[in-house]
Design a protein around this motif. Structure first.
Motif, short mmCIF file in Angstrom:
data_model
loop_
_atom_site.label_atom_id
_atom_site.label_comp_id
_atom_site.label_asym_id
_atom_site.label_seq_id
_atom_site.Cartn_x
_atom_site.Cartn_y
_atom_site.Cartn_z
N ILE A 1 -17.16 16.74 -12.78
CA ILE A 1 -16.92 16.73 -11.34
C ILE A 1 -16.25 15.40 -11.00
N GLY A 2 -15.05 15.48 -10.44
CA GLY A 2 -14.31 14.28 -10.09
C GLY A 2 -15.01 13.45 -9.03
N CYS A 3 -14.76 12.14 -9.07
CA CYS A 3 -15.37 11.21 -8.11
C CYS A 3 -14.41 10.04 -7.93
N ILE A 4 -14.09 9.68 -6.67
CA ILE A 4 -13.21 8.53 -6.43
C ILE A 4 -13.93 7.51 -5.57
N ILE A 5 -14.00 6.29 -6.07
CA ILE A 5 -14.61 5.18 -5.32
C ILE A 5 -13.51 4.16 -5.04
N ALA A 6 -13.29 3.83 -3.76
CA ALA A 6 -12.15 2.99 -3.40
C ALA A 6 -12.57 1.84 -2.49
N PRO A 7 -12.60 0.60 -3.00
CA PRO A 7 -12.93 -0.54 -2.14
C PRO A 7 -11.92 -0.73 -1.02
N ASN A 8 -10.67 -0.27 -1.24
CA ASN A 8 -9.63 -0.43 -0.22
C ASN A 8 -8.84 0.87 -0.13
N PHE A 9 -8.92 1.52 1.04
CA PHE A 9 -8.24 2.81 1.22
C PHE A 9 -6.81 2.65 1.75
N ALA A 10 -6.37 1.42 2.08
CA ALA A 10 -5.03 1.24 2.63
C ALA A 10 -4.01 1.34 1.50
N ILE A 11 -3.29 2.44 1.43
CA ILE A 11 -2.37 2.67 0.32
C ILE A 11 -1.33 1.55 0.22
N GLY A 12 -0.84 1.10 1.36
CA GLY A 12 0.16 0.04 1.35
C GLY A 12 -0.36 -1.23 0.71
N ALA A 13 -1.61 -1.58 0.97
CA ALA A 13 -2.19 -2.79 0.39
C ALA A 13 -2.38 -2.63 -1.11
N VAL A 14 -2.80 -1.44 -1.52
CA VAL A 14 -2.99 -1.17 -2.95
C VAL A 14 -1.65 -1.23 -3.68
N LEU A 15 -0.60 -0.66 -3.06
CA LEU A 15 0.74 -0.73 -3.66
C LEU A 15 1.21 -2.18 -3.77
N MET A 16 0.98 -2.97 -2.71
CA MET A 16 1.38 -4.37 -2.74
C MET A 16 0.75 -5.09 -3.92
N MET A 17 -0.55 -4.88 -4.13
CA MET A 17 -1.24 -5.54 -5.24
C MET A 17 -0.70 -5.09 -6.58
N LYS A 18 -0.49 -3.78 -6.70
CA LYS A 18 0.02 -3.21 -7.95
C LYS A 18 1.42 -3.76 -8.27
N PHE A 19 2.28 -3.81 -7.26
CA PHE A 19 3.64 -4.31 -7.47
C PHE A 19 3.63 -5.80 -7.81
N ALA A 20 2.74 -6.55 -7.14
CA ALA A 20 2.65 -7.99 -7.43
C ALA A 20 2.29 -8.21 -8.89
N GLU A 21 1.36 -7.41 -9.36
CA GLU A 21 0.93 -7.50 -10.76
C GLU A 21 2.10 -7.20 -11.70
N GLN A 22 2.85 -6.14 -11.38
CA GLN A 22 3.99 -5.77 -12.22
C GLN A 22 5.08 -6.84 -12.21
N ALA A 23 5.38 -7.33 -11.01
CA ALA A 23 6.50 -8.26 -10.86
C ALA A 23 6.20 -9.63 -11.46
N ALA A 24 4.92 -9.97 -11.56
CA ALA A 24 4.52 -11.30 -12.04
C ALA A 24 4.99 -11.57 -13.46
N LYS A 25 5.19 -10.50 -14.22
CA LYS A 25 5.69 -10.67 -15.59
C LYS A 25 7.10 -11.25 -15.59
N TYR A 26 7.87 -10.90 -14.56
CA TYR A 26 9.29 -11.28 -14.54
C TYR A 26 9.58 -12.45 -13.62
N LEU A 27 8.75 -12.61 -12.61
CA LEU A 27 8.91 -13.73 -11.66
C LEU A 27 7.55 -14.41 -11.54
N PRO A 28 7.19 -15.27 -12.51
CA PRO A 28 5.82 -15.77 -12.60
C PRO A 28 5.47 -16.92 -11.65
N ASP A 29 6.40 -17.37 -10.82
CA ASP A 29 6.06 -18.43 -9.85
C ASP A 29 5.76 -17.77 -8.51
#
Lengths: 266, 266, 266, 266
Positions: free
Chosen positions: D120-148
């Motif tokens: 049975i599926g279950c989703i627990i989300a500390p932050n439901f704001a999709i835009g904020a989650v995307l921002m964090m995910k993209f920051a993590e990805q981009a940090a490899k290429y622009l580390p400052d």
């Protein structure tokens, strides 16, 4: 009427820009250049400019004046030379436009008196970027109505001082227009030290340093349900040239010394 | 001194905010409320406010004045009623603060004359958001020095008109300070029609409409090597309340009619 | 391990930057330069570089390869030459890194086949600015979750085309991830024509042109109660160099042709 | 297919929004509501909702399940109740969607095992704001290429903690993708203490607090000649609802527990 312009410090970074700016301006003529050593007959000889840039180079301001009759002397040299140049220019009835900050209070008072007495205009501008001057002026005006303010300044990561001089000056201007008060919640807590930035009379200043950035500042003014943001971006040295042009035009109509571009902007 | 305030239109969206704002202000007292029908003895009776909000409700301004002696009448009703209220208030020596735009030129002239004659101040403000008024004022001032300008206004996607009224007013103010001139390259070409936005005397205006947005505008002023950005964000209706407060305070010291918040901001 | 790099087009604007970038990189060595005419024995002879920049200049790629054994050929020449260079490099087992867009579909297919067969990596990148590539990639990803999108691109006022190529490419990528739908209110009305910008499958694109600006783009993604903004600022040509470095490093590990920096960024 | 949804915590701020969101969604049906006390037969009885909102209220999840057969239980209650609800829901084969952060590690492990076992599926989300989650995910990805990188987070001035939880989480994610390194010039000097912000593994975090602001964050990634900015603005509570909808849709297709919206966004 064409304004006859002489430039001191033409071989420096700002000076080179100024030479091009005056040469390209329809209502100005570059009549001569002042240098501290004889680097050529004309500025073209320095190889720093195209061959049709034929303004003659002088090492003596009196001779420069006698032979090329400038209306204005734009001085972009170092503090070391600038006081002597300015004084001598006023005595020769040439209007000085000066882009440096190296005057002592006594020197400034003397130049002010000299300018007033001779009725020869003189403009001294620590910051020639009109956009930055407007940002500071507007921040000062708006602070009366929206007194909760934070400043974010952003520069390249080779800058040594934080906050920047412009941020400090902005905060100083603002603090004269609003009662000192701490901002943020009284029980506010920094989980990581420094998060809330520097405290200037209760205002907060944040300094960002990153490669790629040039020189940028935003002033954030918050009020119930709203925010006003005043932002200036300086992308390159060209940002100073509009202020140089405005100063050359304005100094022609003045009969006293003016310190700071904010006083010729209304 | 406490300013005695009456409010007309207290049950509307803006009116409710204004009731809370005046109630929470240390130097103001909400003495009464004007309504077009008898909805209760006090505003608490309307169930729209807490039970300790006991300002009495009147349907007749003359009686309201006789019994509660307000210094100021804040009018947030519709254009339909506002002219009569304002005229009557001036005749009763109550200072009107009006937040609507529905006056004819004749009505305005009449109210101006009435205010001047009786030396009773009156403030009429189409826009109470101080931040927005400052943005427009600064854009007008800066246009003299940085005359290449584009406006980006951004609103929620339920807005019908593009550009917004604020953008149109900003462009109008700016165009009085700069010579009309086309911007961009003379051989500029739109690959997709409309990309360069609306053309207002050569200035470009861009209207963004997206869900989530509230009401935002930025004025971009470009110059060689630099950009000045003036931005206002309105996050909710509370943004108007600072303007209401300022108007109540200012109208006490005026002896004539003032149209537009920009004329009480210096 | 040090990567041995040759550069074609070293005297161009991008090429000069690339020479400095490779010279300053700890794990790379500039072993030679390819030119179409004999402009000197070494790049120092061209007077475009400091005297300690002693990489030899060749006009024949075969000789260059025999004598200097490069691992990678960075090609920053014009479309006219780039196909021949790339083909020849692959045949000589030198890995090409190419920063131009002038290939026909047939040429691309041929180079792909050649690269695959010889197992020599090849990277062709129309845009070397990693930040811009990331912005496009993220916009594409986010469009699935926040499908209401507008693009604002901002450039200096000497740019001819609107919208920019990057804005068009961004819109194209986004439109593959969201159902085509008109944005804004159905009864939306332009009071001034063009205010709502260009329409790309229902998305709106706005092109700002002002003096001072360089090359900037923001992608705005709106959703209920929120907005996600992806913004890239290119301040100068140096913005391309991080992509050149990444491509040189990555091509060493590839055995096929890759078109577009987005495919080497994960 | 219509998804049958039950909501726990429907009378709270988030809960009320969720009730409206589900009621307005074409492919979802609000079948019941779970409360800890009997506040009425239907949610309309609470006077918090319109009279046509007739979902019945239960205080026992087993009875709720037997009588209304929900596919999904959206739980917006407090940490105190949420563990018991989630465990019981999984046992009853109802898929939980949980918007809180109050689980202990042991509880999480137990729920994970339970979910996996019962498929049975279950989703627990500390932050439901999709835009904020995307921002964090993209920051993590981009940090490899622009580390400052520097983070500027901006909130209303009633917020107690600085930096915000989102800023701390963003910095944590980024620091896993880049080598720890101090940013700025090695001889950098704070003229006013705190100007350079908080130091998180060499990254700088700045916290702005002003009246008017809601919840905003920008991640600035600088590289030679360029900057990438990832910005999220949360204007109101509605920003969480897109994440609630996405979670309800996604949990239907899952057979295990997923912690964090970032793992259902690809």
């Amino acid at each position: 009427m064409t304004i006859r312009v002489a430039i001191a410090g033409a071989r420096g970074k700002m000076g080179k820009e100024a030479v091009h700016t005056v040469m390209n301006h329809a209502e100005m003529e570059l009549v001569s250049v002042l240098d501290y050593k004889k680097v050529g007959d004309t500025i073209a000889d320095t190889k720093l400019f195209p061959s049709n840039f034929t303004a003659p180079i002088y090492i003596d301001l009196e001779q420069l004046n006698a032979e090329t009759k400038p209306d204005v002397l734009v001085d972009l040299t170092t503090p070391e030379f600038v006081y002597e140049h300015t004084k001598q220019a006023l005595e020769l009835n040439i209007r000085p436009v000066v882009g440096t900050t190296g005057f002592s209070d006594e020197q400034l008072e003397e130049l002010k008196a000299l300018s007033k007495e001779s009725k020869i205009g003189c403009i001294i501008a620590p910051n020639f970027a009109i956009g930055a001057v407007l940002m500071m002026k507007f921040a000062e005006q708006a602070a009366k109505y929206l007194p909760d303010i934070e400043i974010i300044e952003m520069h390249h990561d080779q800058k040594l001082d934080a906050p920047s001089g412009t941020a400090m000056k902005t905060a100083h201007l603002i603090s004269q227009q609003r009662p000192i008060h701490e901002q943020g919640h009284v029980r506010e807590k920094e989980i990581l030290e420094g998060a809330r930035g520097a405290n200037y009379d209760g205002m907060r200043i944040h300094s960002v340093r990153l490669p790629g950035l040039v020189a940028h500042q935003q002033v954030l003014l918050g009020g119930e349900g709203q925010m006003l943001t005043l932002r200036h971006d300086s992308f390159n040295r060209g940002s100073f040239m509009s202020g140089v042009i405005l100063s050359i035009q304005t100094v022609m109509e003045k009969e006293e010394l003016i310190y700071g571009l904010e006083h010729i902007i209304d």
